[in-house]
Design a protein around this motif. Structure first.
Motif, mmCIF file in Angstrom:
data_model
loop_
_atom_site.group_PDB
_atom_site.id
_atom_site.type_symbol
_atom_site.label_atom_id
_atom_site.label_comp_id
_atom_site.label_asym_id
_atom_site.label_seq_id
_atom_site.Cartn_x
_atom_site.Cartn_y
_atom_site.Cartn_z
ATOM 1 N N PHE A 72 24.800 42.177 37.044
ATOM 2 C CA PHE A 72 24.954 42.477 38.463
ATOM 3 C C PHE A 72 25.841 41.455 39.173
ATOM 4 C CE2 PHE A 72 20.751 44.110 37.198
ATOM 5 C CZ PHE A 72 20.960 45.467 37.413
ATOM 6 N N LEU A 73 25.817 40.202 38.704
ATOM 7 C CA LEU A 73 26.630 39.162 39.341
ATOM 8 C C LEU A 73 27.181 38.228 38.275
ATOM 9 C CD1 LEU A 73 27.630 37.980 42.068
ATOM 10 C CD2 LEU A 73 25.650 36.439 41.973
ATOM 11 N N PRO A 74 28.341 38.578 37.690
ATOM 12 C CA PRO A 74 28.954 37.660 36.728
ATOM 13 C C PRO A 74 29.466 36.414 37.426
ATOM 14 C CG PRO A 74 30.447 39.461 37.233
ATOM 15 C CD PRO A 74 29.138 39.784 37.909
ATOM 16 N N GLY A 75 29.541 35.324 36.696
ATOM 17 C CA GLY A 75 30.007 34.072 37.272
ATOM 18 C C GLY A 75 31.517 34.023 37.416
ATOM 19 N N PRO A 76 32.032 33.046 38.157
ATOM 20 C CA PRO A 76 33.487 32.917 38.335
ATOM 21 C C PRO A 76 34.244 32.757 37.024
ATOM 22 C CG PRO A 76 32.309 31.541 39.920
ATOM 23 C CD PRO A 76 31.286 32.054 38.958
ATOM 24 N N VAL A 77 33.637 32.053 36.038
ATOM 25 C CA VAL A 77 34.323 31.850 34.763
ATOM 26 C C VAL A 77 34.489 33.177 34.033
ATOM 27 C CG1 VAL A 77 34.193 30.735 32.504
ATOM 28 C CG2 VAL A 77 33.505 29.477 34.560
ATOM 29 N N ALA A 78 33.435 33.991 34.008
ATOM 30 C CA ALA A 78 33.518 35.303 33.345
ATOM 31 C C ALA A 78 34.544 36.196 34.025
ATOM 32 C CB ALA A 78 32.143 35.969 33.349
ATOM 33 N N VAL A 79 34.608 36.137 35.344
ATOM 34 C CA VAL A 79 35.584 36.952 36.081
ATOM 35 C C VAL A 79 37.002 36.466 35.789
ATOM 36 C CG1 VAL A 79 36.398 37.565 38.392
ATOM 37 C CG2 VAL A 79 33.948 37.582 37.879
ATOM 38 N N GLN A 254 31.149 47.379 33.600
ATOM 39 C CA GLN A 254 31.956 46.167 33.453
ATOM 40 C C GLN A 254 32.069 45.491 34.822
ATOM 41 O OE1 GLN A 254 35.377 48.280 31.775
ATOM 42 N NE2 GLN A 254 35.052 47.196 29.841
ATOM 43 N N THR A 255 30.998 44.816 35.214
ATOM 44 C CA THR A 255 30.939 44.237 36.553
ATOM 45 C C THR A 255 32.018 43.182 36.761
ATOM 46 O OG1 THR A 255 28.549 44.498 36.321
ATOM 47 C CG2 THR A 255 29.344 43.378 38.286
ATOM 48 N N ASP A 256 32.314 42.402 35.711
ATOM 49 C CA ASP A 256 33.338 41.374 35.858
ATOM 50 C C ASP A 256 34.706 41.996 36.148
ATOM 51 O OD1 ASP A 256 33.464 42.545 33.379
ATOM 52 O OD2 ASP A 256 33.597 40.675 32.239
ATOM 53 N N ARG A 257 34.989 43.156 35.567
ATOM 54 C CA ARG A 257 36.251 43.846 35.833
ATOM 55 C C ARG A 257 36.296 44.400 37.256
ATOM 56 N NH1 ARG A 257 39.738 45.545 31.707
ATOM 57 N NH2 ARG A 257 41.340 47.038 32.342
ATOM 58 N N ILE A 258 35.143 44.849 37.743
ATOM 59 C CA ILE A 258 35.065 45.305 39.141
ATOM 60 C C ILE A 258 35.407 44.155 40.082
ATOM 61 C CG2 ILE A 258 33.519 46.160 40.943
ATOM 62 C CD1 ILE A 258 31.987 47.669 38.753
ATOM 63 N N PHE A 259 34.850 42.976 39.796
ATOM 64 C CA PHE A 259 35.137 41.802 40.621
ATOM 65 C C PHE A 259 36.629 41.461 40.595
ATOM 66 C CE2 PHE A 259 30.708 41.202 41.086
ATOM 67 C CZ PHE A 259 30.498 40.233 42.054
ATOM 68 N N VAL A 260 37.246 41.562 39.424
ATOM 69 C CA VAL A 260 38.682 41.264 39.329
ATOM 70 C C VAL A 260 39.480 42.215 40.208
ATOM 71 C CG1 VAL A 260 40.690 41.171 37.804
ATOM 72 C CG2 VAL A 260 38.498 40.288 37.012
ATOM 73 N N GLY A 261 39.158 43.510 40.150
ATOM 74 C CA GLY A 261 39.874 44.484 40.970
ATOM 75 C C GLY A 261 39.701 44.231 42.453
ATOM 76 N N ILE A 262 38.459 43.939 42.862
ATOM 77 C CA ILE A 262 38.187 43.694 44.286
ATOM 78 C C ILE A 262 38.912 42.438 44.759
ATOM 79 C CG2 ILE A 262 36.376 43.070 45.931
ATOM 80 C CD1 ILE A 262 34.479 44.851 44.297
ATOM 81 N N ILE A 263 38.835 41.369 43.976
ATOM 82 C CA ILE A 263 39.484 40.107 44.359
ATOM 83 C C ILE A 263 41.001 40.281 44.413
ATOM 84 C CG2 ILE A 263 39.947 37.744 43.617
ATOM 85 C CD1 ILE A 263 37.052 37.700 42.527
ATOM 86 N N THR A 264 41.567 41.052 43.473
ATOM 87 C CA THR A 264 43.010 41.292 43.486
ATOM 88 C C THR A 264 43.438 42.011 44.755
ATOM 89 O OG1 THR A 264 43.042 41.412 41.061
ATOM 90 C CG2 THR A 264 44.928 42.340 42.236
ATOM 91 N N ILE A 265 42.694 43.036 45.135
ATOM 92 C CA ILE A 265 43.005 43.749 46.383
ATOM 93 C C ILE A 265 42.897 42.803 47.578
ATOM 94 C CG2 ILE A 265 42.196 45.555 47.959
ATOM 95 C CD1 ILE A 265 41.391 47.185 45.493
ATOM 96 N N GLY A 266 41.845 41.969 47.587
ATOM 97 C CA GLY A 266 41.684 41.025 48.687
ATOM 98 C C GLY A 266 42.821 40.026 48.770
ATOM 99 N N LEU A 267 43.272 39.516 47.624
ATOM 100 C CA LEU A 267 44.374 38.555 47.619
ATOM 101 C C LEU A 267 45.676 39.191 48.093
ATOM 102 C CD1 LEU A 267 43.685 36.622 44.284
ATOM 103 C CD2 LEU A 267 43.431 35.765 46.622
ATOM 104 N N ILE A 268 45.938 40.426 47.649
ATOM 105 C CA ILE A 268 47.147 41.123 48.110
ATOM 106 C C ILE A 268 47.083 41.325 49.618
ATOM 107 C CG2 ILE A 268 48.463 43.273 48.000
ATOM 108 C CD1 ILE A 268 47.466 43.548 45.104
ATOM 109 N N GLY A 269 45.908 41.739 50.113
ATOM 110 C CA GLY A 269 45.752 41.935 51.550
ATOM 111 C C GLY A 269 45.939 40.648 52.330
ATOM 112 N N LEU A 270 45.388 39.538 51.815
ATOM 113 C CA LEU A 270 45.516 38.252 52.502
ATOM 114 C C LEU A 270 46.974 37.807 52.565
ATOM 115 C CD1 LEU A 270 44.188 35.758 53.786
ATOM 116 C CD2 LEU A 270 43.946 34.809 51.474
#
Length: 289
Positions: A72-79, A254-270
């Motif tokens: 449910f909540l992978p760590g930053p290293v796994a992401v 694949q929760t870690d992959r979901i986090f990668v996608g969300i963070i990527t969208i957030g970084l592009i938006g920022l």
């Protein structure tokens, strides 16, 4: 001969005097906790970086504590490891590129249509009376509800995904731009009439130019709306893109992959948002915020 009121009444002394700072000096260097005060760029960046560092630290601490299952909540290293794998083996750049194209195409289509329509809604009362109720009604319609219709009308190609992003941004953009135009002071319009300007000249040389800083900010904000509709758009028979990858990762837990996608969208938006802020300051230096 008589003493001033501030000398007679110590309680009436200014806060700047009590702090040992003269009023002119306080005006030049207001305290940072003043309402609508100012911050140096260096301090602003330091506080901004600190907020991200605290968020990352809290995430790492919760994940490392074992209180939450890594499913449910992978760590930053796994992401980070998943991001590296996606980038090197599964075409993260290609997914990012196609998503950027879809968002920008839908956003550009909305802007091309919404800017002139919003300008005339804000300028002419009959146009406002005709379009504003329609726009107010339409902006409450959920874009996801149009997926079956969009598939029927536009097919399963790129046009259907662009159409959904357009649906999610156009109506909001029209109303916000019309409000930007409505906020132009009436004194400017009256001054132009006094100088003999026609209605068309007032619209294009007074209203449009005066509202441009606000309209640019509106475009910046609605670009954020476009990114929020990306996942919805990539529900429509997509086989690539960040939204599609997030949905696929959900199916396989694949929760870690979901986090990668969300963070990527957030970084592009920022990055996009900060770039547009910088451009706003360059184009409209008189409208500092």
């Amino acid at each position: 001969m008589a003493e001033s009121r501030s000398e007679l009444l110590p309680g009436a002394r200014s806060l700047s005097t009590l702090a040992g700072v003269s009023a002119p000096q306080q005006a030049l260097n207001p305290p940072i906790w003043t309402v609508r005060g100012t911050l140096s760029k260096r301090l602003y960046r330091l506080i901004a970086v600190t907020s991200f560092a605290l968020l990352l630290g809290a995430w790492w601490a919760v994940a490392a504590s074992g209180a939450v299952d890594p499913l449910f909540l992978p760590g930053p290293v796994a992401v980070a490891e998943q991001a590296y794998q996606w980038a090197t083996q599964d075409n993260l750049l290609a997914d990012t590129g196609i998503s950027i194209y879809r968002v920008m195409a839908g956003f550009a289509l909305s802007a091309v249509m919404a800017v002139p329509l919003g300008l005339y809604i804000g300028a002419y009362r009959p146009v406002r009376a005709f379009f504003e109720p329609l726009m107010e009604f339409s902006r409450y319609l959920p874009a996801v509800a149009f997926v079956p219709l969009v598939l029927l009308w536009a097919g399963i190609g790129e046009s259907s995904k662009i159409a959904l992003i357009w649906l999610g941004t156009f109506f909001q953009m029209v109303l916000m731009i019309s409000e930007d135009v409505s906020r132009v002071p009436m004194s400017q319009i009256e001054a132009a009439r006094t100088l003999g300007a026609t209605n068309g000249e007032i619209v294009h040389k007074v209203l449009l130019r005066s509202a441009m800083p606000g309209m640019f900010d509106t475009l910046r904000l609605t670009l954020g709306f476009a990114w929020t509709y990306l996942v919805v758009a990539e529900l429509v028979a997509a086989d690539s893109g960040l939204g599609y990858a997030i949905l696929q990762a959900q199916r396989f837990l694949q929760t870690d992959r979901i986090f990668v996608g969300i963070i990527t969208i957030g970084l592009i938006g920022l990055v996009t948002d900060q770039s547009l802020r910088f451009l706003h300051r360059r184009l409209f230096p008189w409208a500092k915020k």
